[in-house]
Every structure is written in C-alpha cells, then in structure tokens.
Design an enzyme around this catalytic site. Structure first.
Site, short mmCIF file in Angstrom:
data_model
loop_
_atom_site.label_atom_id
_atom_site.label_comp_id
_atom_site.label_asym_id
_atom_site.label_seq_id
_atom_site.Cartn_x
_atom_site.Cartn_y
_atom_site.Cartn_z
N LYS A 81 0.90 -1.41 -0.11
CA LYS A 81 0.06 0.21 -0.12
C LYS A 81 0.91 1.41 -0.08
CE LYS A 81 -3.90 2.10 2.68
NZ LYS A 81 -4.62 1.85 3.81
N SER A 156 -9.70 1.71 2.78
CA SER A 156 -8.88 2.49 2.17
C SER A 156 -7.97 1.67 1.16
CB SER A 156 -8.25 3.57 2.65
OG SER A 156 -7.53 2.92 3.67
N SER A 180 -9.75 -0.56 7.00
CA SER A 180 -9.39 -0.50 5.57
C SER A 180 -8.73 -1.83 5.24
CB SER A 180 -8.36 0.83 5.51
OG SER A 180 -9.16 1.89 5.47
N1 GLN Z 1 -13.13 4.30 6.26
C1 GLN Z 1 -12.70 4.72 7.62
C2 GLN Z 1 -12.12 6.12 7.48
O1 GLN Z 1 -12.20 6.64 6.42
C3 GLN Z 1 -11.36 3.90 8.03
C4 GLN Z 1 -9.91 4.07 7.22
C5 GLN Z 1 -9.06 3.25 7.66
O2 GLN Z 1 -9.34 1.86 8.14
N2 GLN Z 1 -7.82 3.38 7.27
O3 GLN Z 1 -11.62 6.62 8.65
#
Ligand code: GLN
Length: 497
Positions: A81, A156, A180
């Site tokens: 990532k 994400s 995410s």
């Molecule tokens: N969707 C959540 C956010 O936008 C979690 C994102 C994540 O786990 N990096 O904060």
C-alpha cells in the site's frame, strides 16, 4: 496448466523449493498479468521496472540453486500500500501533497519482508492518507473491483485487495485504522487481517490516526495470511507502541481443533442496518461453526452504537495533528506562487490535500480546540474506554466474536461519494475493533448476487492464533475461498474485463 499467478504463496513456495519453478518464471507471469489487467483495475500507483524485478528474482533463484538459505517468502511477488515507505521508490499515500516524495528508508515491515526475500512489485493505490471506504478518495484515480469494474473495491486499501483478487500480486500489505484491510478484503473476496494494536510495527507507515493504525496482510487464503503475519509481526524499538511479546508460529497453529471454542454474535451488528442477504450469510456461518463443535451465542455490547462518532472524533483529531507536518517545506509538493511563507503554507495545503482530508483536518482541529476539547475529544476518549471494557467483559466468556464485515457488498462507484455520512456507515462493524485495539480477520463467506461477502472474526488482544484457527476451519469446511479464487480466476476473464 494453471498459470503461476493463480497460486498462493504457500503453494509457490513448495514449487520454488522443489525447483519445479523459478522465481523468475513466477515474477514474469505476474508481470504479464499486471500488463494485461492493470489498465482496467488501476490497483497500482507505482510499478517497479520489469528488468529490475526479474533481476531480483534471478538472485533468489541463484540462492536456491546454490542451496543457500532463503527466506520464508523467497521469490514471492508482493504489493505494498502506498502509505508505507519503501526506500528509493515513491510513497504518496494517495495524496497530491506527497507527489515526488521518495523515502530514504524502509518501513520496518518492508525490512522484515525483504529479509524473507520477497520481490516487491510496486506501490498500491489507496484513499488519500487512508481516509475512505471506497478508494474514490485517491488523488490519482479510483481502483476498480475485479469482480465488477463498475463497483468499488472497498477502501482504503483498495489497491491492496484488488491486486490480490485479480492475481496481479500474490500477497499484499494494507493498513487498517477503522476497517481498511477487512472491508476491501470482504468486497474483493479475499482474506484480510488486522492484527492487535502493537503487534506489527508502524515505523515507516505514513500516520493517519496513530492510536488506531495497524499494518496487516491481504491474501487469497487464511494460510497465506498467517504466513505473512508471522513475517511482519514482532517488537520494534523504533515504534514506541510496539509490544514486546513473542510471536506465535501462526502457520503451525492453524489446524488445531476449534471444537469447544465459544463464539459470540453481537446483536448490535446484526440489526436492521445490515442487508438481509448478509445476515443470512452470517446465520449460515453460525450453522457451520456449530457443526464443527463451536458454541455460538448471541451477545450484547451496548456501547457499540457510540463507536462511529467516537471514531470520527478521535481519528480526525489525531489526523489533524499528524498531517500538520505536510507544509510544503519538508516533503513532496510545494506551491511557490505566494508572496510569503504563510501563503506558501496555505496554497500548498489548499492544493495538496483533497476534500475528504480537509474535512477531517477541520473536524479534528475543531475537536481539539480550546473550549471544545473537553466536550468532544475528552468525551470521546472516555466513551472509547467504556467500549473497550464492554469487549473485555464479553471476552471473559467468549473466545471470539462473529459478525458481518460491512452492511452491504461492494457498491457502485459514485454511489456514496457525495454523502460522507452514508460512506462512514460502511465501517459500522469494523470500527469498534480498532477502538479496542483487537485482532480481527475478514474471511470469504460466499457470494451474494455474484459479489463476494466477508465474515468478520474478532479475538482477544494478542490472540491472533484463535481467530486464524476459526477462519481456517471455516474456510476449509465451507470451501468459499476456492469458490472465490476460482471465480476470480475465471469470471473476470470472460465478463466485463
Ligand atoms: N473508512 C474509515 C475512514 O475513512 C477507515 C479507514 C481506514 O481504516 N484507514 O476513516
């Protein structure tokens, strides 16, 4: 013959050690696969040069040929990532503000992977600074779900999940602050593991919310996930929140019997907000677990209903502080057009950050500001403690918790992006786990109208081996991972790819 890109790392490892295939052949097959699929999937933000990765593969082959000792993931192509630092190649975190930033060092997880002789193929697309649930917040382009190109892969870590599901890499690393890793794993029909907070070093991870962030593996099956987790886990003095505890041999504990384990199903995560079909899948999973001798009971964690607001206050507060360092001076992008240093800051941040990141910075700065700190931030921390206690209470009687990963399967690109609250609700099942720092896994639980769905298994802190065992027995007895893998191997070729 089956193409090499379709195997798991565990299968490839056997072939490589027995000299049935070479890493060069594996990497070549993966590279060709990327060249074929990437135009549609858009999982990569940076792809390493073909000759470079082939050369690295040849070096591993040479070691194997000479009978030298090689690592646990020798010659296996992996993707990273783009919010983790790999020395010498760009790390943008999916943001314009980090354009042109090339880290001069490796994250600890990268060091650990390289020690095991992996081949890093490139950097994977993600929501900007890991803020998002659909990958549509990437400053570059959205990733597409390999099962249906009109749908999101989840976020994400969307690139990390889509690349594994489309066999563009064998394994990948993602990060999980509120879901995410698990959410995109669920949407893409693969396995995603969020380790206990402190199990895996965050050194070299571009911070979003430091008290929640954890790095973890995404893989085609549980065995591969366990293998990668074993490699990346462990104490690191460069991360002050890293915990000095022995890392169990996850892989060899996988097959231990699950009979007699007690699993709770939180009623708060099976209510009206969750799609009927998803609830059905969960009930089927319960039936299967009961057949395997697992005791399943409904439980209640009343504080779960506060998780979402608590998460958005705490994560945004931490993000507003973490992102203060991106000022045009130290990293990446800078806007030179202003008259003085203040307008340079303003313009750099104004143009460098996307709308979601700005929203979080504003929210976080507000929650931390004098006069609102006690009412927002401090209150949220207190409720976080209550939530943690709720989990601790339940884990006195239960070995793990079973729930959906998300209320729906993968949604359409564009469906929720204009409505942040709707988007935030996607993480309702995953967020509480991060607030309590628990380990959790998303494992394929079949298909709904041709789209994958995941099952979330959450454990006590540092008991990754229990959830891995449960996930492994579920996978082996349901066969869903093969449905998933077979489907991702064949269907996309024929359909709208
Ligand atoms: N969707 C959540 C956010 O936008 C979690 C994102 C994540 O786990 N990096 O904060």
């Amino acid at each position: 013959m089956e193409s090499l890109y379709n195997f798991t790392s565990y299968e490839l490892r056997e072939k490589l050690f027995k000299k049935k295939v070479s890493s060069e052949e594996v990497v070549k097959s993966i590279y060709e696969r990327i060249e074929e699929k990437e135009e549609k999937i858009k999982a990569f933000l940076y792809l390493c040069k073909k000759e470079e990765v082939l050369e690295k593969a040849r070096r591993v082959d040479k070691k194997i040929a000479l009978g030298e000792e090689v690592g646990k993931l020798a010659g296996i192509p992996v993707g990273i990532k783009d919010n983790m630092c790999v020395k010498g190649i760009p790390a943008t975190g999916g943001s314009k503000i980090l354009k042109n930033f090339i880290p001069p060092y490796n994250a600890t997880v990268i060091e650990k992977l390289l020690q095991e002789d992996v081949i890093i193929m490139g950097k994977l697309n993600c929501d900007e600074f890991a803020m998002g649930s659909s990958n549509e917040n990437s400053a570059c382009y959205p990733v597409r779900n390999p099962w249906d190109l009109n749908r999101v892969p989840g976020g994400s870590s969307g690139g990390s999940a889509a690349s594994v599901a489309a066999s563009e890499v064998i394994l990948s690393l993602g990060s999980d602050t509120g879901g995410s890793i698990r959410l995109p794993a669920s949407f893409c029909g693969i396995v995603g593991i969020k380790p206990t907070y402190g199990r895996v070093s965050r050194y070299g991870l571009i911070a979003f919310a430091s008290s929640l962030d954890q790095i973890g593996p995404l893989s085609k099956d549980v065995r591969d996930g366990a293998l990668m987790l074993e490699v990346i886990s462990g104490y690191d003095r460069r991360d002050s929140t890293s915990v000095n505890m022995e890392v169990p041999p996850y892989l060899s504990l996988l097959e231990e019997d699950v009979k007699g384990l007690k699993v709770g199903i939180p009623e708060e995560l099976t209510g009206d907000g969750i799609d009927e079909d998803i609830r059905k899948r969960l009930s089927e999973a319960v039936v299967l677990f009961e057949k395997l001798g697992v005791i399943c009971e409904t439980v209640s964690l009343p504080t779960l209903s506060y998780a979402l607001p608590v998460y958005y206050i705490i994560s945004s507060s931490e993000a507003s502080s973490n992102l203060a360092r991106f000022d045009g001076v130290r990293y990446g992008y800078r806007d030179f057009t202003g008259e003085d240093i203040f307008s340079m800051y303003k313009k750099t941040r104004g143009k460098g950050f996307g709308p979601e990141v700005k929203r979080r910075i504003m929210l976080g700065t507000y929650a931390l500001s004098a006069g609102y700190y006690d009412a927002c931030y401090l209150k949220a921390q207190k409720v976080r403690t209550l939530l943690k206690r709720d989990f601790e209470r339940v884990f006195k009687d239960f070995d793990a918790l079973l729930s959906p990963v998300a209320p729906t399967t993968a949604f359409l690109i564009g469906e929720k992006i204009k409505d942040p609250l709707k988007m935030y609700l996607t993480d309702i099942c995953t967020i509480p786990v991060n607030l309590a720092g628990l380990p959790s896994i998303s494992v394929p639980a079949g298909l709904i109208k041709g789209l994958p769905v995941g099952l979330q298994i959450t454990g006590r802190i540092f008991e990754e081996s229990t959830i891995l065992r449960l996930a492994y027995s579920f996978e082996q007895n349901s066969g869903y991972h093969t449905v998933s893998v077979k489907y991702s191997r064949q269907k996309p070729e024929e359909s709208n790819y």
